[in-house]
Design a protein around this motif. Structure first.
Motif, PDB file in Angstrom:
ATOM      1  N   LEU A 145      12.741  66.647  22.762  1.00  0.00           N
ATOM      2  CA  LEU A 145      13.295  67.197  23.996  1.00  0.00           C
ATOM      3  C   LEU A 145      12.485  68.373  24.515  1.00  0.00           C
ATOM      4  O   LEU A 145      12.350  68.565  25.731  1.00  0.00           O
ATOM      5  CB  LEU A 145      14.747  67.634  23.756  1.00  0.00           C
ATOM      6  CG  LEU A 145      15.778  66.520  23.588  1.00  0.00           C
ATOM      7  CD1 LEU A 145      17.090  67.106  23.078  1.00  0.00           C
ATOM      8  CD2 LEU A 145      15.997  65.782  24.898  1.00  0.00           C
ATOM      9  N   ASP A 146      11.937  69.169  23.616  1.00  0.00           N
ATOM     10  CA  ASP A 146      11.189  70.354  24.029  1.00  0.00           C
ATOM     11  C   ASP A 146       9.910  70.009  24.788  1.00  0.00           C
ATOM     12  O   ASP A 146       9.296  70.891  25.391  1.00  0.00           O
ATOM     13  CB  ASP A 146      10.841  71.215  22.811  1.00  0.00           C
ATOM     14  CG  ASP A 146      12.031  72.034  22.332  1.00  0.00           C
ATOM     15  OD1 ASP A 146      13.042  72.078  23.070  1.00  0.00           O
ATOM     16  OD2 ASP A 146      11.962  72.606  21.232  1.00  0.00           O
ATOM     17  N   SER A 147       9.504  68.744  24.767  1.00  0.00           N
ATOM     18  CA  SER A 147       8.302  68.354  25.511  1.00  0.00           C
ATOM     19  C   SER A 147       8.612  68.041  26.971  1.00  0.00           C
ATOM     20  O   SER A 147       7.701  67.770  27.752  1.00  0.00           O
ATOM     21  CB  SER A 147       7.649  67.121  24.851  1.00  0.00           C
ATOM     22  OG  SER A 147       8.484  65.972  24.970  1.00  0.00           O
ATOM     23  N   TYR A 148       9.905  68.110  27.339  1.00  0.00           N
ATOM     24  CA  TYR A 148      10.317  67.764  28.705  1.00  0.00           C
ATOM     25  C   TYR A 148      10.665  69.015  29.507  1.00  0.00           C
ATOM     26  O   TYR A 148      11.073  70.037  28.956  1.00  0.00           O
ATOM     27  CB  TYR A 148      11.529  66.834  28.685  1.00  0.00           C
ATOM     28  CG  TYR A 148      11.221  65.433  28.238  1.00  0.00           C
ATOM     29  CD1 TYR A 148      10.618  64.526  29.101  1.00  0.00           C
ATOM     30  CD2 TYR A 148      11.524  65.013  26.942  1.00  0.00           C
ATOM     31  CE1 TYR A 148      10.324  63.237  28.693  1.00  0.00           C
ATOM     32  CE2 TYR A 148      11.239  63.732  26.526  1.00  0.00           C
ATOM     33  CZ  TYR A 148      10.636  62.845  27.407  1.00  0.00           C
ATOM     34  OH  TYR A 148      10.338  61.579  27.004  1.00  0.00           O
ATOM     35  N   SER A 149      10.528  68.892  30.813  1.00  0.00           N
ATOM     36  CA  SER A 149      10.951  69.962  31.721  1.00  0.00           C
ATOM     37  C   SER A 149      12.478  70.024  31.760  1.00  0.00           C
ATOM     38  O   SER A 149      13.165  69.111  31.286  1.00  0.00           O
ATOM     39  CB  SER A 149      10.418  69.707  33.137  1.00  0.00           C
ATOM     40  OG  SER A 149      11.055  68.557  33.694  1.00  0.00           O
ATOM     41  N   GLY A 150      12.990  71.108  32.366  1.00  0.00           N
ATOM     42  CA  GLY A 150      14.443  71.265  32.461  1.00  0.00           C
ATOM     43  C   GLY A 150      15.100  70.135  33.220  1.00  0.00           C
ATOM     44  O   GLY A 150      16.198  69.672  32.858  1.00  0.00           O
ATOM     45  N   GLY A 151      14.457  69.647  34.289  1.00  0.00           N
ATOM     46  CA  GLY A 151      15.018  68.553  35.080  1.00  0.00           C
ATOM     47  C   GLY A 151      15.159  67.277  34.273  1.00  0.00           C
ATOM     48  O   GLY A 151      16.183  66.587  34.358  1.00  0.00           O
ATOM     49  N   TRP A 152      14.159  66.954  33.460  1.00  0.00           N
ATOM     50  CA  TRP A 152      14.235  65.738  32.646  1.00  0.00           C
ATOM     51  C   TRP A 152      15.245  65.894  31.523  1.00  0.00           C
ATOM     52  O   TRP A 152      15.914  64.932  31.136  1.00  0.00           O
ATOM     53  CB  TRP A 152      12.843  65.403  32.084  1.00  0.00           C
ATOM     54  CG  TRP A 152      11.983  64.714  33.096  1.00  0.00           C
ATOM     55  CD1 TRP A 152      11.091  65.290  33.946  1.00  0.00           C
ATOM     56  CD2 TRP A 152      11.965  63.322  33.387  1.00  0.00           C
ATOM     57  NE1 TRP A 152      10.522  64.338  34.753  1.00  0.00           N
ATOM     58  CE2 TRP A 152      11.028  63.111  34.434  1.00  0.00           C
ATOM     59  CE3 TRP A 152      12.648  62.213  32.893  1.00  0.00           C
ATOM     60  CZ2 TRP A 152      10.764  61.858  34.969  1.00  0.00           C
ATOM     61  CZ3 TRP A 152      12.384  60.961  33.425  1.00  0.00           C
ATOM     62  CH2 TRP A 152      11.451  60.797  34.449  1.00  0.00           C
ATOM     63  N   ARG A 153      15.387  67.118  30.967  1.00  0.00           N
ATOM     64  CA  ARG A 153      16.387  67.322  29.921  1.00  0.00           C
ATOM     65  C   ARG A 153      17.807  67.220  30.490  1.00  0.00           C
ATOM     66  O   ARG A 153      18.732  66.808  29.793  1.00  0.00           O
ATOM     67  CB  ARG A 153      16.150  68.660  29.220  1.00  0.00           C
ATOM     68  CG  ARG A 153      14.963  68.595  28.256  1.00  0.00           C
ATOM     69  CD  ARG A 153      14.792  69.859  27.428  1.00  0.00           C
ATOM     70  NE  ARG A 153      14.161  70.922  28.194  1.00  0.00           N
ATOM     71  CZ  ARG A 153      14.704  72.099  28.433  1.00  0.00           C
ATOM     72  NH1 ARG A 153      15.914  72.379  27.971  1.00  0.00           N
ATOM     73  NH2 ARG A 153      14.061  73.015  29.116  1.00  0.00           N
ATOM     74  N   MET A 154      17.963  67.601  31.781  1.00  0.00           N
ATOM     75  CA  MET A 154      19.269  67.407  32.411  1.00  0.00           C
ATOM     76  C   MET A 154      19.567  65.917  32.585  1.00  0.00           C
ATOM     77  O   MET A 154      20.721  65.497  32.541  1.00  0.00           O
ATOM     78  CB  MET A 154      19.317  68.110  33.758  1.00  0.00           C
ATOM     79  CG  MET A 154      19.452  69.631  33.666  1.00  0.00           C
ATOM     80  SD  MET A 154      20.858  70.183  32.658  1.00  0.00           S
ATOM     81  CE  MET A 154      22.243  69.548  33.619  1.00  0.00           C
ATOM     82  N   ARG A 155      18.540  65.106  32.748  1.00  0.00           N
ATOM     83  CA  ARG A 155      18.747  63.648  32.779  1.00  0.00           C
ATOM     84  C   ARG A 155      19.285  63.170  31.430  1.00  0.00           C
ATOM     85  O   ARG A 155      20.137  62.281  31.379  1.00  0.00           O
ATOM     86  CB  ARG A 155      17.437  62.913  33.089  1.00  0.00           C
ATOM     87  CG  ARG A 155      16.912  63.080  34.497  1.00  0.00           C
ATOM     88  CD  ARG A 155      15.854  62.039  34.767  1.00  0.00           C
ATOM     89  NE  ARG A 155      15.147  62.271  36.021  1.00  0.00           N
ATOM     90  CZ  ARG A 155      14.482  61.338  36.698  1.00  0.00           C
ATOM     91  NH1 ARG A 155      14.439  60.097  36.226  1.00  0.00           N
ATOM     92  NH2 ARG A 155      13.851  61.624  37.813  1.00  0.00           N
ATOM     93  N   VAL A 156      18.769  63.751  30.345  1.00  0.00           N
ATOM     94  CA  VAL A 156      19.265  63.390  29.011  1.00  0.00           C
ATOM     95  C   VAL A 156      20.737  63.760  28.886  1.00  0.00           C
ATOM     96  O   VAL A 156      21.549  62.989  28.347  1.00  0.00           O
ATOM     97  CB  VAL A 156      18.426  64.080  27.910  1.00  0.00           C
ATOM     98  CG1 VAL A 156      19.013  63.768  26.530  1.00  0.00           C
ATOM     99  CG2 VAL A 156      16.971  63.634  27.981  1.00  0.00           C
TER     100      VAL A 156
END
Length: 629
Positions: A145-156
């Motif tokens: 998860l830490d490899s993703y931006s905040g927007g993509w982590r919100m998708r998760v």
């Protein structure tokens, strides 16, 4: 069923919710709407139980499981796939208990039965399917998860919520972090969700295609309207017309009472009647005037004419640090063109937009544009970089050097910043107001080309519609990147698909592209049928408005057909139910159980006639849709 009883919330000395009361239908799909700042997120937090009201209550079944996306995106070394699977807490606990191996055979049997009941053994496939829909391919699902931006982590976080399948699903602007393709998938997913949904959204298509009720929040009060957003608009307009009529009638009555009191108070013979009318006047509650928002304004200045083409790109490649993102680009942009860029986030839409704006140079090939070309380029970064301590007037004055104060204020006034609004601090403005200010700033010199990268993120439905209308009146060319399908349909007449390192004209319609995204057709989309674009009037603005009107009319027909099909299904089911009851009275439902046979026969005949009439309407609407297409 969810019931809100006289909910009042005050924040910072301001009343946000004022005795808000409504009962939501069980298993309903409710769209929660209202102008920016009306209190939609506050109401959702009250429903979710994360904010206690000052008074009133929210009631729902005690056994109901509630799902609400946390404000903080998930982080750490876990993967999206692991995060989504862990969201089903019951499944995870049962699997852990089973794997521990310290349970007796009876408990083990209970665990297996429960795992089967909650469909636990297909969980991995369901989790993967949701993640794919939200843009995570197989490899992306297993990255930290830490490899993703905040927007993509919100998708998760959104994927985890959808996977957990709560009985009450609360979504606060779920498409804000999504691209058009993921928004299409989300809409398709929510259509088949089998529990209650409350969604805050400014996406007109989602509100029309997913929800069956609109909960409108205005001035602290909530009103429930049946149907989607178009139904709400119609009912709201009728209600406002009735309100205006009632106000006029009340004004006439008030004038008559005031006249009577003025003429008869001093006369002894009529003093009592005058006093009675004076009391009636005092008790007469004024009917509130419909709230209008004078800041709902977009008015793009018209640029001076330039000969076509505005931009000509031939065999170009573009990217960063000698690594091309897009190659073999051939694209022509003329004055008054309307272009929408399609494709998932990360495929290069912003890169192409920056090439068109001149911010990026081509690595290979040719890009030609007139020296006098002026470009206005809107991005969310511009909204975020506004100085919170400055006013709109100070921002505009810095950019319009040499302009007199009236010219500066005139440009601000085009976007609703007139009078005192031009002198308020940006830090106190809403996201929508900041977006309007950014649009005012980038169009100060009347650009020939407007490039808008997700311009609607902070705009409510009414403001989005005002922006669409302004774009249709704008004299320059427009390139738009947006996850708002209604905006694309209403303002773009050309589609360019950015995918697999290429940017190519998409020959079909946006409906064709939706089918391709959701698996209905090939990724390239079908070629448009011969003659499908219709005849041109020679005036692009008129053609664009006519096309938007035609799309709107077609959308109405499609909704009509959908409603008729639902009615046909209901009538068919009713006829089958009556046939079963006539054949075997023991199978009758509660309402038919005590009806005599002749009444059942009459009801069946009425249902049969209604079905025939409904099918005729369906045929008529289908033929109209075919003719319109």
């Amino acid at each position: 069923m969810l019931t809100m009883n006289n909910v009042t919330v005050r924040l910072g000395g301001r009343t946000i919710l004022d005795n808000a009361t409504a009962t939501l239908p069980p298993r309903g799909r409710i769209g929660l709407i209202g102008r920016n700042g009306a209190g939609k997120s506050t109401l959702m937090k009250v429903i979710a139980g994360t904010l206690d009201p000052d008074s009133g209550s929210v009631e729902m079944p005690k056994s109901a499981r509630l799902g609400y996306v946390a404000q903080e995106a998930p982080a750490g070394q876990g993967t999206p796939f692991e995060t989504v699977l862990a969201a089903d807490v019951e499944r995870a606990a049962l699997m852990a208990e089973e794997e521990a191996g310290h349970v007796d055979l009876d408990r083990l049997a209970e665990i297996h039965d429960r795992l089967i009941a909650i469909d636990a053994y297909t969980a991995a496939a369901r989790a993967s399917r949701i993640l794919v829909g939200l843009g995570f391919d197989e490899a992306a699902q297993h990255r930290p998860l830490d490899s993703y931006s905040g927007g993509w982590r919100m998708r998760v976080a959104l994927a985890a919520l959808l996977f957990s399948q709560p009985d009450l699903l609360l979504l606060d602007e779920p498409s804000n972090h999504l691209d058009l393709e993921a928004t299409m998938w989300l809409e398709s997913f929510l259509k088949t969700y089998r529990a209650t949904i409350v969604v805050i959204s400014h996406e007109r298509d989602l509100l029309n295609n997913v929800v069956d009720c609109i909960l409108h929040l205005e001035q602290g009060k909530i009103t429930l309207y049946p149907g989607g957003y178009d139904d709400f608009e119609r009912q709201r307009a009728e209600r406002l017309a009735q309100l205006a009529s009632a106000r006029e009638a009340q004004a006439v009555q008030r004038a008559k009472l005031q006249d009577y009191v003025a003429r008869n108070s001093a006369r002894a013979s009529t003093a009592k009647q005058a006093q009675s009318r004076q009391k009636a006047l005092a008790k007469m509650q004024p009917i509130a005037e419909a709230v209008t928002d004078p800041t709902l304004v977009f008015n793009f200045p018209s640029p001076p004419p330039l000969k076509p083409p505005l931009v000509m790109i031939e065999h170009a490649s573009v990217g960063y640090t000698d690594i091309p993102v897009l190659e073999h680009i051939d694209l022509r942009l003329d004055p008054d063109d309307r272009l929408a860029l399609l494709g998932r986030n990360g495929n290069g839409k912003t890169t192409l937009a920056r090439l068109l704006s001149g911010q990026l140079k081509a690595m290979a090939g040719q890009v030609a544009a007139p020296g006098k070309l002026r470009v206005g380029y809107f991005t969310q970064y511009q909204v975020e970089e506004l100085d919170s301590d400055d006013t709109p007037l100070e921002h505009m004055s810095r950019l319009m050097k040499g302009a007199n104060p009236s010219q500066v204020r005139a440009q601000l006034g085009r976007f609703g910043f007139s009078g005192a609004m031009a002198e308020q601090k940006v830090g106190k403005m809403s996201g929508g107001e900041k977006a309007r200010l950014a649009l005012a700033l980038i169009t100060r010199d009347a650009p020939h080309l407007l490039i808008l990268d997700e311009p609607t993120n902070h705009l409510d439905v009414d403001t989005r519609e005002a922006l669409v209308q302004a774009l249709n009146d704008y004299e320059g060319a427009v390139v738009v990147v947006s996850h708002d399908r209604h905006m694309i349909e209403a303002s773009a007449d050309r589609l360019v698909l950015v995918d697999a390192g290429r940017a190519t004209e998409f020959a079909g319609s946006l409906d064709d592209y939706t089918d391709s995204v959701l698996g209905g057709k090939g990724s390239g989309g079908p070629a448009a049928p011969e003659g499908s674009k219709g005849k041109s009037s020679g005036n692009k603005k008129d053609d664009r408005k006519a096309a938007a009107a035609a799309r709107e009319a077609t959308a109405t027909l499609r909704k009509t057909i959908k409603d008729i099909e639902a009615e046909n299904a209901r009538l068919t089911a009713r006829i089958a139910e009556l046939d079963r009851t006539l054949a075997d009275p023991s199978q009758a439902n509660a309402s038919d159980r005590h009806r005599p046979a002749k009444d059942l026969m009459r009801l069946r005949g009425e249902a049969d006639k209604a079905l025939a009439a409904s099918e005729a309407k369906w045929l008529e609407a289908s033929e109209a849709l075919e003719a319109a297409g």
